[in-house]
Write an enzyme that holds these catalytic residues in place. Sequence first.
Site, PDB file in Angstrom:
ATOM      1  N   HIS A 187      17.170 -57.099 -80.783  1.00  0.00           N
ATOM      2  CA  HIS A 187      17.592 -57.741 -82.057  1.00  0.00           C
ATOM      3  C   HIS A 187      16.178 -57.522 -83.009  1.00  0.00           C
ATOM      4  O   HIS A 187      15.223 -57.388 -82.622  1.00  0.00           O
ATOM      5  CB  HIS A 187      17.989 -59.105 -82.014  1.00  0.00           C
ATOM      6  CG  HIS A 187      16.970 -59.949 -81.780  1.00  0.00           C
ATOM      7  ND1 HIS A 187      17.067 -60.631 -80.374  1.00  0.00           N
ATOM      8  CD2 HIS A 187      15.888 -60.747 -82.359  1.00  0.00           C
ATOM      9  CE1 HIS A 187      15.985 -61.565 -80.324  1.00  0.00           C
ATOM     10  NE2 HIS A 187      15.300 -61.483 -81.493  1.00  0.00           N
ATOM     11  N   ARG A 202      13.792 -63.894 -91.489  1.00  0.00           N
ATOM     12  CA  ARG A 202      13.565 -65.200 -91.941  1.00  0.00           C
ATOM     13  C   ARG A 202      14.461 -65.182 -93.355  1.00  0.00           C
ATOM     14  O   ARG A 202      14.197 -64.497 -94.119  1.00  0.00           O
ATOM     15  CB  ARG A 202      12.193 -65.757 -91.850  1.00  0.00           C
ATOM     16  CG  ARG A 202      11.578 -65.979 -90.727  1.00  0.00           C
ATOM     17  CD  ARG A 202      10.292 -66.532 -90.858  1.00  0.00           C
ATOM     18  NE  ARG A 202       9.669 -66.928 -89.692  1.00  0.00           N
ATOM     19  CZ  ARG A 202       8.952 -65.995 -89.082  1.00  0.00           C
ATOM     20  NH1 ARG A 202       8.761 -64.872 -89.398  1.00  0.00           N
ATOM     21  NH2 ARG A 202       8.544 -66.508 -87.673  1.00  0.00           N
ATOM     22  N   GLU A 230      18.869 -60.971 -85.796  1.00  0.00           N
ATOM     23  CA  GLU A 230      18.913 -62.508 -85.793  1.00  0.00           C
ATOM     24  C   GLU A 230      18.318 -62.986 -86.911  1.00  0.00           C
ATOM     25  O   GLU A 230      17.365 -62.730 -87.623  1.00  0.00           O
ATOM     26  CB  GLU A 230      17.860 -62.831 -84.767  1.00  0.00           C
ATOM     27  CG  GLU A 230      17.386 -64.420 -84.757  1.00  0.00           C
ATOM     28  CD  GLU A 230      16.047 -64.607 -83.663  1.00  0.00           C
ATOM     29  OE1 GLU A 230      15.397 -65.600 -84.181  1.00  0.00           O
ATOM     30  OE2 GLU A 230      15.827 -63.956 -82.848  1.00  0.00           O
ATOM     31  N   ASN A 233      14.729 -71.657 -91.381  1.00  0.00           N
ATOM     32  CA  ASN A 233      14.146 -72.816 -91.388  1.00  0.00           C
ATOM     33  C   ASN A 233      14.466 -73.729 -92.198  1.00  0.00           C
ATOM     34  O   ASN A 233      14.283 -73.558 -93.489  1.00  0.00           O
ATOM     35  CB  ASN A 233      12.506 -72.413 -91.548  1.00  0.00           C
ATOM     36  CG  ASN A 233      12.088 -71.698 -90.256  1.00  0.00           C
ATOM     37  OD1 ASN A 233      11.888 -71.971 -89.118  1.00  0.00           O
ATOM     38  ND2 ASN A 233      11.557 -70.525 -90.572  1.00  0.00           N
TER      39      ASN A 233
END
Length: 131
Positions: free
Chosen positions: A5, A9, A56, A60
Site C-alpha cells: 500500500h 495522511r 492507506e 490523526n
Amino acid sequence: MRILHTMLRVGNLEKSLDFYCNILGMKLLRQKDYPDGKFTLAFVGYGDETSNTVIELTHNWDTTSYDIGTGYGHIALGVDDIYDTCEQIKSLGGKVTREPGAMKHGSTLIAFVEDPDGYKIELIQISSQAR
C-alpha cells in the site's frame, strides 16, 4: 515481494473516503479506529489486499491539514477512456487540475485530478481507445 500500500495522511476522513470511493470508484476495504493513539486507518482500493496494491488513508484525529511538501509526486491510475473518466470525475464534484492530453515530450494520454487534501492523482490512458 510486492508493494502492499501507499499511505496518505488526510485531514478529513469522510471527505477523503467520499473522493476515493464515490468519485474514483474504489472500495473501502477496512477501517479501524485506534482511540489510544487518536487515529483511524482506512484502506481503499480496486480489489482485495491479498492481490492488489491499495491506499492507506491515515486520519490523526487532532490534525485537520498537512503540508504535502516538495517530495511527494502523485499516485497513478490506469483508465480505459481518459476523457470519459475526467467528465465523470467532474460531474461527481471532483477537481480535474490538468485536462486530458498528451504528456509533455511524449504521446501518452494523461490527466491529473486532486483529492480533498491536495494530493495529485495522475490518470493514464491504458487502452488503445483515443480520440
